[in-house]
Design an enzyme around this catalytic site. Structure first.
Site, PDB file in Angstrom:
ATOM      1  N   ASN A  74       0.865  -1.117   0.082  1.00 27.10           N
ATOM      2  CA  ASN A  74      -0.064   0.027  -0.025  1.00 27.10           C
ATOM      3  C   ASN A  74       0.751   1.333   0.166  1.00 27.10           C
ATOM      4  OD1 ASN A  74      -2.205  -1.380   0.183  1.00 27.10           O
ATOM      5  ND2 ASN A  74      -1.811  -1.798   2.551  1.00 27.10           N
ATOM      6  N   HIS A 114     -14.084  -1.810   6.133  1.00 26.49           N
ATOM      7  CA  HIS A 114     -12.674  -2.485   6.640  1.00 26.49           C
ATOM      8  C   HIS A 114     -12.974  -3.099   8.080  1.00 26.49           C
ATOM      9  CE1 HIS A 114      -8.667  -2.558   8.569  1.00 26.49           C
ATOM     10  NE2 HIS A 114      -8.521  -2.804   7.342  1.00 26.49           N
ATOM     11  N   GLU A 148     -15.996   4.322   3.249  1.00 28.07           N
ATOM     12  CA  GLU A 148     -14.756   4.405   2.902  1.00 28.07           C
ATOM     13  C   GLU A 148     -14.607   5.319   1.515  1.00 28.07           C
ATOM     14  OE1 GLU A 148     -12.349   0.698   2.832  1.00 28.07           O
ATOM     15  OE2 GLU A 148     -13.498   0.030   4.669  1.00 28.07           O
ATOM     16  N   SER A 174     -11.125  -1.143   0.345  1.00 29.97           N
ATOM     17  CA  SER A 174      -9.457  -1.545   0.267  1.00 29.97           C
ATOM     18  C   SER A 174      -9.292  -2.817  -0.573  1.00 29.97           C
ATOM     19  CB  SER A 174      -8.865  -1.949   1.735  1.00 29.97           C
ATOM     20  OG  SER A 174      -9.870  -2.631   2.331  1.00 29.97           O
ATOM     21  N   ASP A 229     -13.442   6.941   5.821  1.00 29.54           N
ATOM     22  CA  ASP A 229     -12.088   6.127   6.004  1.00 29.54           C
ATOM     23  C   ASP A 229     -11.443   6.447   4.740  1.00 29.54           C
ATOM     24  OD1 ASP A 229     -10.047   4.688   6.139  1.00 29.54           O
ATOM     25  OD2 ASP A 229     -11.007   2.968   7.344  1.00 29.54           O
ATOM     26  N   HIS A 275      -7.175   4.513   1.601  1.00 26.19           N
ATOM     27  CA  HIS A 275      -6.276   4.293   0.228  1.00 26.19           C
ATOM     28  C   HIS A 275      -6.743   5.495  -0.470  1.00 26.19           C
ATOM     29  CE1 HIS A 275      -5.674   0.069   1.337  1.00 26.19           C
ATOM     30  NE2 HIS A 275      -6.747   0.173   2.023  1.00 26.19           N
ATOM     31  N   LYS A 286      -0.060   4.183   4.699  1.00 22.49           N
ATOM     32  CA  LYS A 286      -0.300   3.519   3.264  1.00 22.49           C
ATOM     33  C   LYS A 286       0.411   4.352   2.140  1.00 22.49           C
ATOM     34  CE  LYS A 286      -3.702   0.524   4.708  1.00 22.49           C
ATOM     35  NZ  LYS A 286      -5.026   0.466   5.242  1.00 22.49           N
TER      36      LYS A 286
HETATM   37  C1  PLP Z   1      -5.134  -0.516   6.513  1.00 23.84           C
HETATM   38  C2  PLP Z   1      -6.742   0.285   6.749  1.00 23.84           C
HETATM   39  C3  PLP Z   1      -7.163   0.639   8.149  1.00 23.84           C
HETATM   40  C4  PLP Z   1      -6.280   0.284   9.307  1.00 23.84           C
HETATM   41  O1  PLP Z   1      -5.126   1.280   9.270  1.00 23.84           O
HETATM   42  P1  PLP Z   1      -3.857   0.802  10.039  1.00 23.84           P
HETATM   43  O2  PLP Z   1      -3.242   2.248  10.283  1.00 23.84           O
HETATM   44  O3  PLP Z   1      -3.176  -0.147   9.194  1.00 23.84           O
HETATM   45  O4  PLP Z   1      -4.196   0.225  11.551  1.00 23.84           O
HETATM   46  C5  PLP Z   1      -8.319   1.129   8.242  1.00 23.84           C
HETATM   47  N1  PLP Z   1      -9.217   1.144   7.233  1.00 23.84           N
HETATM   48  C6  PLP Z   1      -8.889   1.016   6.116  1.00 23.84           C
HETATM   49  C7  PLP Z   1      -9.928   0.968   4.740  1.00 23.84           C
HETATM   50  C8  PLP Z   1      -7.619   0.349   5.606  1.00 23.84           C
HETATM   51  O5  PLP Z   1      -7.440  -0.428   4.662  1.00 23.84           O
END
Ligand code: PLP
Length: 389
Positions: A53, A139, A185, A189, A214, A217, A248
């Site tokens: 990522n 997620h 989101e 993801s 969220d 990505h 990421k």
């Molecule tokens: C990776 C991810 C998370 C978690 O983030 P981390 O910092 O890896 O704990 C939360 N939401 C989504 C959509 C993700 O892809």
């Protein structure tokens, strides 16, 4: 105690592992022998990495290393306690300010991971008598946080606005005094597609809900200076709670919640994953601030241009429709078949793990191909050739 010994715990563990194995769902760890980048070495083999990522290729960027080293000289490594006791160092405050400036919000609060940001924030905002409405493909950390909150949960099929609206109406009639929180989101993801954000904002305004978005990505990848999908769609001011991760596209570690000053102050007082956890090492915070600075700079624009040109190239070679993000899932279906395909690619020198239940629904296993700004066109051509063998 002998770990191989016949004791009730080991019997439970071994039979659990056997059951996982029989379903083709065993997972195990395998370490890279060097930094996170497009060419990695694992078990002595050089592999082309199409699974990270680290979309802008910042994870091994020399400027992040220098920022971390300088901060290490200034502040040392461990932060010694949680933020509220004595673990707030200058680097943490500087990072929070940099995030707010980058996201153009009044304030921001950094967390030690995206998982922790979700687990701290969602239960702080909602509880019994409130309604949380989530996209089906949310997620795991969003699902776990919503469950922990004790609110009533409603799930809508992925990106199904009609069902989202009917849940909002249901919530208004059943829980007229409750809060309503929509969780979505920007980029999903494991599918790589986008949320219809403007329509979701429109629905939340009409039904008096809030949005928790969220952007894990999307940050660094989409929007002006990589601010995310809310920025690209021009709706950032309408999203109350904006989450993003620093691990990421920003190549570091941690996450943030950006929004109003009262939101930040409230989370400092109520987000349990923030209050009861040691703050991240200052060098990590300093590297994150440097990564944000790079993402927002002309260098960041150039990296994004490179990433998007790579994405369009892969898309044309695979005869796919418009690439929405850096994530290209290749659906396989059967769990064992996905693992076999991933193994075959590994032997051919490509690192593309199979994604299986419980990360995705049963029977929808896939190869999750991701591209970064640092892939070369020749590497993308080699990938397409290996996929078609
Ligand atoms: C990776 C991810 C998370 C978690 O983030 P981390 O910092 O890896 O704990 C939360 N939401 C989504 C959509 C993700 O892809």
């Amino acid at each position: 105690m002998n770990p191989e010994g016949d004791c009730p715990l080991n019997r439970f563990l071994l039979s659990g592992l056997e059951e996982i194995e029989s379903r083709g769902l065993t997972r195990s760890l395998s370490a890279l022998e060097g930094p996170q980048q497009t060419k990695v070495v694992r078990n002595g083999c050089e592999l082309l990495n199409f699974s990270s990522n680290d979309y802008l290729g910042l994870a091994a960027h020399p400027a992040l290393k220098l920022a971390a080293m300088a901060e290490w000289e200034r502040s040392g490594f461990g932060s010694g306690s949680s933020r509220l006791i004595c673990g707030t160092l200058a680097a943490h405050e500087e990072l929070d300010h940099a995030i707010a400036e980058f996201k153009q919000t009044e304030a921001a609060l950094s967390f030690s991971s995206g998982y922790a940001a979700a687990m701290g924030t969602i239960p702080a905002l909602c509880g019994a008598g409130d309604v949380i409405i989530l996209d089906k493909l949310s997620h795991a950390c969003l699902v776990d946080a919503a469950r922990l909150s004790g609110a009533v949960l409603r799930v809508f099929p992925h990106n199904d606005l009609g069902k989202l609206e009917s849940h909002l109406k249901w919530a208004a009639s059943k829980y007229p005094d409750g809060k309503k929180l929509i969780i979505a989101e920007s980029i999903y993801s494991m599918d790589g597609d986008r949320a219809p954000l403007r329509e979701i904002v429109d629905l939340k305004e009409r039904h008096g809900a809030w949005i928790f978005l969220d952007e894990a990505h999307a940050v660094g990848v989409i929007g002006r200076q990589g601010r995310g999908l809310a920025d690209e769609e021009g709706v950032a001011d309408h999203i109350e709670i904006q989450m993003g991760t620093l691990g990421k596209a920003l190549g570091c570690h941690g996450a943030y919640i950006a929004g109003s000053t009262p939101l930040r102050d409230f989370l400092i007082n109520r987000a349990r994953s923030f209050i009861f956890s040691t703050s991240p090492p200052a060098p990590v915070a300093a590297a994150s601030r440097k990564a944000i600075e790079i993402a927002a700079s002309p260098e960041g624009d150039a990296l994004r241009a490179k990433l998007w040109s790579n994405l369009r190239y892969l898309q044309s070679l695979l005869s796919r429709k418009d690439a929405a993000s850096a994530i290209f899932p290749i659906l396989i279906g059967d769990e064992s078949k996905a693992v076999e395909t991933s193994k075959r690619l590994l032997h051919a020198g490509f690192l593309i793990p199979a994604i299986r239940f419980p990360t995705v629904a049963k029977g929808s296993s896939r190869l999750r191909v991701t591209l970064t700004a640092t892939h070369l066109p020749s590497e993308i051509e080699a990938l397409v050739q290996a996929l078609s063998l």
